[in-house]
Scaffold this active site. Sequence first.
Site, PDB file in Angstrom:
ATOM      1  N   LYS A  39       0.847  -1.200   0.000  1.00 31.46           N
ATOM      2  CA  LYS A  39       0.000   0.000   0.000  1.00 31.46           C
ATOM      3  C   LYS A  39       0.885   1.253   0.000  1.00 31.46           C
ATOM      4  O   LYS A  39       2.071   1.178   0.323  1.00 31.46           O
ATOM      5  CB  LYS A  39      -0.908  -0.022   1.232  1.00 31.46           C
ATOM      6  CG  LYS A  39      -0.142  -0.101   2.553  1.00 31.46           C
ATOM      7  CD  LYS A  39      -1.022  -0.565   3.701  1.00 31.46           C
ATOM      8  CE  LYS A  39      -0.245  -0.576   5.003  1.00 31.46           C
ATOM      9  NZ  LYS A  39      -1.011  -1.194   6.091  1.00 31.46           N
ATOM     10  N   ARG A 133     -10.219  -0.899  14.583  1.00 29.94           N
ATOM     11  CA  ARG A 133     -10.019  -0.100  13.386  1.00 29.94           C
ATOM     12  C   ARG A 133     -10.995  -0.645  12.350  1.00 29.94           C
ATOM     13  O   ARG A 133     -12.143  -0.272  12.335  1.00 29.94           O
ATOM     14  CB  ARG A 133      -8.556  -0.228  12.961  1.00 29.94           C
ATOM     15  CG  ARG A 133      -7.903   1.071  12.621  1.00 29.94           C
ATOM     16  CD  ARG A 133      -6.420   0.944  12.415  1.00 29.94           C
ATOM     17  NE  ARG A 133      -6.024  -0.164  11.551  1.00 29.94           N
ATOM     18  CZ  ARG A 133      -4.819  -0.292  11.015  1.00 29.94           C
ATOM     19  NH1 ARG A 133      -3.889   0.611  11.274  1.00 29.94           N
ATOM     20  NH2 ARG A 133      -4.525  -1.315  10.252  1.00 29.94           N
ATOM     21  N   TYR A 249      16.089  30.740   7.619  1.00 31.19           N
ATOM     22  CA  TYR A 249      14.929  31.423   8.181  1.00 31.19           C
ATOM     23  C   TYR A 249      15.059  31.604   9.685  1.00 31.19           C
ATOM     24  O   TYR A 249      15.490  30.691  10.388  1.00 31.19           O
ATOM     25  CB  TYR A 249      13.659  30.627   7.872  1.00 31.19           C
ATOM     26  CG  TYR A 249      13.251  30.738   6.423  1.00 31.19           C
ATOM     27  CD1 TYR A 249      12.990  31.980   5.849  1.00 31.19           C
ATOM     28  CD2 TYR A 249      13.126  29.615   5.630  1.00 31.19           C
ATOM     29  CE1 TYR A 249      12.610  32.091   4.515  1.00 31.19           C
ATOM     30  CE2 TYR A 249      12.738  29.699   4.301  1.00 31.19           C
ATOM     31  CZ  TYR A 249      12.483  30.944   3.748  1.00 31.19           C
ATOM     32  OH  TYR A 249      12.110  31.056   2.437  1.00 31.19           O
ATOM     33  N   MET A 297      12.014  24.654   2.601  1.00 32.28           N
ATOM     34  CA  MET A 297      11.205  23.786   1.748  1.00 32.28           C
ATOM     35  C   MET A 297      12.070  22.965   0.788  1.00 32.28           C
ATOM     36  O   MET A 297      11.840  21.775   0.582  1.00 32.28           O
ATOM     37  CB  MET A 297      10.197  24.614   0.938  1.00 32.28           C
ATOM     38  CG  MET A 297       9.187  23.754   0.208  1.00 32.28           C
ATOM     39  SD  MET A 297       8.034  24.685  -0.803  1.00 32.28           S
ATOM     40  CE  MET A 297       7.135  25.621   0.417  1.00 32.28           C
TER      41      MET A 297
HETATM   42  C1  LIG Z   1      -0.152  -2.106   6.707  1.00 29.83           C
HETATM   43  C2  LIG Z   1      -0.665  -3.412   7.134  1.00 29.83           C
HETATM   44  C3  LIG Z   1       0.206  -4.495   7.299  1.00 29.83           C
HETATM   45  C4  LIG Z   1       1.715  -4.339   7.257  1.00 29.83           C
HETATM   46  O1  LIG Z   1       2.139  -3.854   8.508  1.00 29.83           O
HETATM   47  P1  LIG Z   1       3.677  -3.554   8.856  1.00 29.83           P
HETATM   48  O2  LIG Z   1       3.624  -3.111  10.265  1.00 29.83           O
HETATM   49  O3  LIG Z   1       4.119  -2.476   7.939  1.00 29.83           O
HETATM   50  O4  LIG Z   1       4.433  -4.811   8.670  1.00 29.83           O
HETATM   51  C5  LIG Z   1      -0.339  -5.723   7.555  1.00 29.83           C
HETATM   52  N1  LIG Z   1      -1.689  -5.893   7.697  1.00 29.83           N
HETATM   53  C6  LIG Z   1      -2.552  -4.863   7.583  1.00 29.83           C
HETATM   54  C7  LIG Z   1      -3.998  -5.101   7.764  1.00 29.83           C
HETATM   55  C8  LIG Z   1      -2.073  -3.591   7.325  1.00 29.83           C
HETATM   56  O5  LIG Z   1      -2.931  -2.563   7.235  1.00 29.83           O
END
Ligand SMILES: *Cc1c(COP(=O)(O)O)cnc(C)c1O
Length: 346
Positions: A39, A133, A249, A297
């Site tokens: 992701k 969650r 700055y 920046m």
């Molecule tokens: C992002 C995610 C992972 C990976 O987690 P890491 O801590 O980066 O290894 C695994 N399972 C779910 C559901 C996630 O959202």
Amino acid sequence: MVNAPAPSLRLDFDAEALKANWRTLDRMSGSASAGAAVKADAYGLGVERVVPALLAAGCVRFFVAHWSEVDAVAHHAPHSSISVLHGPMHVSDCAYAIALGVKPVLNSLPQVKCWLDAGGGACDLMIDTGINRLGLDPSELSDEAVARLDVDILMSHLACADEDSVMNREQLEKFISASQHVSSNYLSLANSAGIALGPDFTLDATRPGLALYGGVPRPELAESIVQVARPHAAVLQRRSLLSGESVGYNAAFTASAPTEIAIVSLGYADGFLRSWGREGYLRFGDRLMRLLGKVSMDMVAVDCSAAPELREGDWLEVPYSLPKAAITSGLSQYELLTVLGSRFQI
Ligand SMILES: *Cc1c(COP(=O)(O)O)cnc(C)c1O
């Protein structure tokens, strides 16, 4: 058209290190097979380079969060190997999943019904075991709609895997007991840190993300996980400060003696946030160059005392060993990866 010249920011990406990390995590997963969380554009490192490397290493499961992230992964990986963690919010998400043959991760009874109404098919199912969650509550698993699902991976997610919390085993037990009420092909609980919790936690499939990319969420991984991403920035200008002159700055640094400095092409727009300011340094070979004043920046200033021969155009390395960089910057290892901007040439 003339080609654009090379940028003054570079991210060295080590595909062999990424593969080695996946193999390490797969081996630590025991009889379970390690997938990969890709992701957020593979935590900022680029799906187009990360996914082919992981496929070559032997990875056969890929997790994204958004539907908009599917296309880039599907370009490289078999569609059936892709799971979408946010699940379907609209019927159009279901139609897209069915058309492509990717799996939604169903997180609620409305998502379950949305999927079944759209025609359903192979899917994953998330159970909430305490992180609160995403995921169905175990009490919802007796719903008749759940029984009609074709669940490939039944999963849950650990809240505190990077700590020695009693919650880890509580979540494991809750997950195992909930899993008795759903038929599925595979059980999956562990993220990167969860893998390091040991063989009870790895079940049938693991879902590492952070540690693939060089993150070390638990000390058990410190010896075996290697750095994957190394940001570099070029020197734009050399300057000499007189005693009493200030830099940047708000004149946040004032020289107490004549000081040789370099202005470097790296700023908060590139993900090098101001929180690096106080303790941060950049590296020229093995020499450390302290940051002076505030991060701008697009620029930062460093003290050149350790490398008087440094010239405009020379490359400095940002010390990006993630556990150490997290301490220096006050950012999490996850943030350090995903905050990197789009001006790096990879
Ligand atoms: C992002 C995610 C992972 C990976 O987690 P890491 O801590 O980066 O290894 C695994 N399972 C779910 C559901 C996630 O959202």
